[in-house]
Design a protein around this motif. Structure first.
Motif, PDB file in Angstrom:
ATOM      1  N   LYS A 178       0.810  -1.203   0.000  1.00 17.17           N
ATOM      2  CA  LYS A 178       0.000   0.000   0.000  1.00 17.17           C
ATOM      3  C   LYS A 178       0.848   1.260   0.000  1.00 17.17           C
ATOM      4  O   LYS A 178       2.000   1.260   0.418  1.00 17.17           O
ATOM      5  N   TYR A 237      -5.637  -0.741  -6.937  1.00 16.99           N
ATOM      6  CA  TYR A 237      -5.787  -0.288  -5.551  1.00 16.99           C
ATOM      7  C   TYR A 237      -7.160   0.369  -5.376  1.00 16.99           C
ATOM      8  O   TYR A 237      -7.643   1.057  -6.276  1.00 16.99           O
ATOM      9  N   PHE A 259      -5.984   3.830   2.394  1.00 14.87           N
ATOM     10  CA  PHE A 259      -5.852   2.596   1.626  1.00 14.87           C
ATOM     11  C   PHE A 259      -6.886   1.575   2.076  1.00 14.87           C
ATOM     12  O   PHE A 259      -7.121   1.391   3.280  1.00 14.87           O
TER      13      PHE A 259
END
Lengths: 113, 115
Positions: free
Chosen positions: A100, B33, B45
């Motif tokens: 991430k 993502y 995230f």
């Protein structure tokens, strides 16, 4: 804890000024760092990406530098224009076993005509 | 070619309903993502896909959130039994992991409002 901080939160400058936006991160073990701009109500536009092995990247009037040892990156904007007004975000991908990106909260830039 | 697209652009739903958000990445991008941007907050995230698998789903806030990706392309983010705190802009990004730089390209986002 891995964190990304951007200072200042907001900046207002007259047209034509050169300016520096700051991004700091808490862990020097990074994979890469990416700078974005976000216009109101829109998605993010990629500006520059710096790999951990690089010291700087340039695109037009933009120059981004990276100093891993001090946990800092700067985005330099030369000869600012009203069209540069946006929120600028930096995002860091740390190497510690994660995919991430962690984002800073951004610097809101206003360039006055 | 075309950039990352997301649909719908706006979604208003009642508390307790389920919603599905869709992301079409750039063709050939293997990494995908999902992020969430709440009002006045930074990007948070949610989940990362490499192909159809999700090696990092550490950001999903609760078991009401799930995501899948099929054919190494389209991804859907599903939120079950929506709550007001789910109201946010949901952003999708894709990158080409084969280049080893993982530069992210973002879609325009889906603005979700839970009433």
């Amino acid at each position: 804890k891995q964190e990304v901080t951007q200072i200042p939160a907001a900046l207002s400058v007259p047209e034509g000024e050169n300016l520096v936006l700051n991004c700091s991160f808490t862990d020097s073990a990074i994979y890469n760092l990416q700078w974005f701009r976000q216009d109101p109500g829109k998605g993010l536009t990629s500006l520059l990406l710096i790999q951990s092995s690089q010291r700087e990247q340039t695109s037009g009037r933009l120059n981004a530098s990276l100093d891993k040892s001090s946990g800092r990156s700067t985005l330099y904007i030369a000869a600012s224009q009203p069209g540069d007004s946006a929120t600028y975000l930096c995002a860091v991908r740390f190497t510690s076993g994660t995919y991430k990106y962690i984002f800073g909260t951004g610097t809101r830039l206003k360039v006055l005509a | 070619g075309a950039g990352v697209s997301q649909s719908p652009s706006n979604k208003v739903t009642e508390k307790g309903k389920d919603v599905e958000l869709r992301c079409d990445p750039i063709s050939g991008h293997t990494a995908l993502y999902w992020y969430r941007q709440s009002l006045g907050q930074g990007l948070e995230f949610l989940i990362y896909f490499q192909g159809n698998s999700a090696p990092d789903k550490s950001g999903l806030p609760s078991d009401r959130f799930s995501a899948e990706r099929t054919g190494g392309s389209v991804s859907t983010l599903t939120i079950q039994r929506t709550q007001q705190e789910d109201s946010a802009v949901y952003l999708c990004a894709s990158s080409f992991s084969g280049s080893r730089n993982y530069e992210q390209y973002f879609g325009p986002g889906t603005r979700l409002t839970v009433t």
